[in-house]
Design a protein around this motif. Sequence first.
Motif, mmCIF file in Angstrom:
data_model
loop_
_atom_site.group_PDB
_atom_site.id
_atom_site.type_symbol
_atom_site.label_atom_id
_atom_site.label_comp_id
_atom_site.label_asym_id
_atom_site.label_seq_id
_atom_site.Cartn_x
_atom_site.Cartn_y
_atom_site.Cartn_z
ATOM 1 N N UNK A 185 0.849 -1.198 0.000
ATOM 2 C CA UNK A 185 0.000 0.000 0.000
ATOM 3 C C UNK A 185 0.884 1.247 0.000
ATOM 4 N N UNK A 186 0.675 2.098 -0.990
ATOM 5 C CA UNK A 186 1.419 3.355 -1.045
ATOM 6 C C UNK A 186 0.823 4.282 0.008
ATOM 7 N N UNK A 187 1.641 4.822 0.856
ATOM 8 C CA UNK A 187 1.144 5.686 1.921
ATOM 9 C C UNK A 187 0.649 4.869 3.105
ATOM 10 N N UNK A 188 -0.227 5.477 3.882
ATOM 11 C CA UNK A 188 -0.738 4.853 5.100
ATOM 12 C C UNK A 188 -2.084 4.189 4.817
ATOM 13 N N UNK A 189 -2.241 2.979 5.315
ATOM 14 C CA UNK A 189 -3.507 2.262 5.188
ATOM 15 C C UNK A 189 -4.330 2.546 6.440
ATOM 16 N N UNK A 190 -5.518 3.101 6.247
ATOM 17 C CA UNK A 190 -6.407 3.406 7.367
ATOM 18 C C UNK A 190 -7.530 2.385 7.401
ATOM 19 N N UNK A 191 -7.676 1.715 8.550
ATOM 20 C CA UNK A 191 -8.764 0.758 8.720
ATOM 21 C C UNK A 191 -9.678 1.254 9.839
#
Length: 113
Positions: free
Chosen positions: A18-24
């Motif tokens: 995942x490019x950048x931050x993955x927000x769940x």
Amino acid sequence: MRKKNYKGRCEKRKLSKCEGVCKTYDALQYAYADILEADSDIMEIRCNVQLEGMDYTSDFLCVKANGEYMVRECVYRKMFTKPMTMKMLESSRQYWMDVKNVKDWGLVVDEEK
């Protein structure tokens, strides 16, 4: 699948695909991100992708090894009876399959208890 400006609790983390931050935003989405990360057929993961012209986001848009796209929406079993949930899921399905021509659209549902 969520409203675009969802203000709920969020966990941020870095995934190699995942490019950048993955927000769940819930345990189901968090767990499925781990599954996608471990899947050797998945080359790239995009989290919470906004649907153009709509107030919704899709949970995961993935690029597979063969170059095709895959969309997954995470939904809890107890939410299937909610009219708004069904409306949002149908909007996502139509957007990705009819407008963007994505063949692999599906749901991720929590286990029965």
